[in-house]
Motif scaffolding. Structure first.
Motif, mmCIF file in Angstrom:
data_model
loop_
_atom_site.group_PDB
_atom_site.id
_atom_site.type_symbol
_atom_site.label_atom_id
_atom_site.label_comp_id
_atom_site.label_asym_id
_atom_site.label_seq_id
_atom_site.Cartn_x
_atom_site.Cartn_y
_atom_site.Cartn_z
ATOM 1 N N ALA A 53 0.825 -1.214 0.000
ATOM 2 C CA ALA A 53 0.000 0.000 0.000
ATOM 3 C C ALA A 53 0.860 1.264 0.000
ATOM 4 N N ALA A 54 1.974 1.243 0.692
ATOM 5 C CA ALA A 54 2.839 2.430 0.763
ATOM 6 C C ALA A 54 3.433 2.783 -0.599
ATOM 7 N N ALA A 55 3.562 1.817 -1.469
ATOM 8 C CA ALA A 55 4.162 2.049 -2.783
ATOM 9 C C ALA A 55 3.121 2.078 -3.895
ATOM 10 N N GLU A 56 1.841 2.023 -3.546
ATOM 11 C CA GLU A 56 0.801 1.891 -4.580
ATOM 12 C C GLU A 56 0.793 3.040 -5.576
ATOM 13 N N GLU A 57 0.952 4.250 -5.115
ATOM 14 C CA GLU A 57 0.940 5.398 -6.035
ATOM 15 C C GLU A 57 2.065 5.280 -7.069
ATOM 16 N N GLU A 58 3.240 4.926 -6.596
ATOM 17 C CA GLU A 58 4.381 4.761 -7.514
ATOM 18 C C GLU A 58 4.151 3.585 -8.460
ATOM 19 N N LEU A 59 3.606 2.489 -7.936
ATOM 20 C CA LEU A 59 3.324 1.325 -8.779
ATOM 21 C C LEU A 59 2.313 1.659 -9.866
ATOM 22 N N ARG A 60 1.286 2.402 -9.509
ATOM 23 C CA ARG A 60 0.286 2.804 -10.512
ATOM 24 C C ARG A 60 0.921 3.680 -11.601
ATOM 25 N N ALA A 61 1.791 4.592 -11.204
ATOM 26 C CA ALA A 61 2.464 5.455 -12.177
ATOM 27 C C ALA A 61 3.368 4.638 -13.103
ATOM 28 N N LEU A 62 4.109 3.695 -12.534
ATOM 29 C CA LEU A 62 4.996 2.859 -13.349
ATOM 30 C C LEU A 62 4.203 1.954 -14.282
ATOM 31 N N THR A 63 3.094 1.406 -13.789
ATOM 32 C CA THR A 63 2.250 0.557 -14.631
ATOM 33 C C THR A 63 1.667 1.369 -15.786
ATOM 34 N N ALA A 64 1.283 2.604 -15.517
ATOM 35 C CA ALA A 64 0.762 3.477 -16.586
ATOM 36 C C ALA A 64 1.830 3.741 -17.638
ATOM 37 N N LYS A 65 3.074 3.943 -17.203
ATOM 38 C CA LYS A 65 4.171 4.144 -18.158
ATOM 39 C C LYS A 65 4.380 2.890 -19.007
ATOM 40 N N ASP A 67 2.086 0.642 -19.713
ATOM 41 C CA ASP A 67 0.933 0.562 -20.616
ATOM 42 C C ASP A 67 1.153 1.424 -21.843
ATOM 43 N N ALA A 68 1.721 2.599 -21.646
ATOM 44 C CA ALA A 68 1.954 3.517 -22.761
ATOM 45 C C ALA A 68 2.996 2.982 -23.743
ATOM 46 N N LEU A 69 3.898 2.137 -23.259
ATOM 47 C CA LEU A 69 4.962 1.603 -24.110
ATOM 48 C C LEU A 69 4.558 0.339 -24.854
ATOM 49 N N VAL A 70 3.625 -0.398 -24.305
ATOM 50 C CA VAL A 70 3.256 -1.707 -24.894
ATOM 51 C C VAL A 70 2.347 -1.524 -26.064
#
Length: 70
Positions: A53-65, A67-70
């Motif tokens: 949970a403490a890293a969720e915001e960063e994980l969501r941002a990285l997952t979005a990046k 998604d944009a590359l795939v």
């Protein structure tokens, strides 16, 4: 042969041949795409887990990046 739609088997066979393309750049691009997809998978499996949970915001941002590359 259009390498963007070739099967992995066909791509590796062409890479192992004496054909000028695909070359090292094509192999590097494939490995980069696979690495990005794996990163996206890890993010998708991790987001929402209470232990992270403490890293969720960063994980969501990285997952979005990813998604944009795939």
């Amino acid at each position: 042969m259009d390498m963007t739609t070739a099967s992995c088997r066909d791509f590796v066979s062409a890479l192992a041949s004496s054909a000028p393309t695909p070359g090292g750049g094509g192999a590097a691009a494939l490995v980069g795409a696979i690495g990005t997809a794996l990163g996206n998978m890890v993010g998708a499996l991790t987001v929402g887990k209470k232990n992270y949970a403490a890293a969720e915001e960063e994980l969501r941002a990285l997952t979005a990046k990813c998604d944009a590359l795939v």
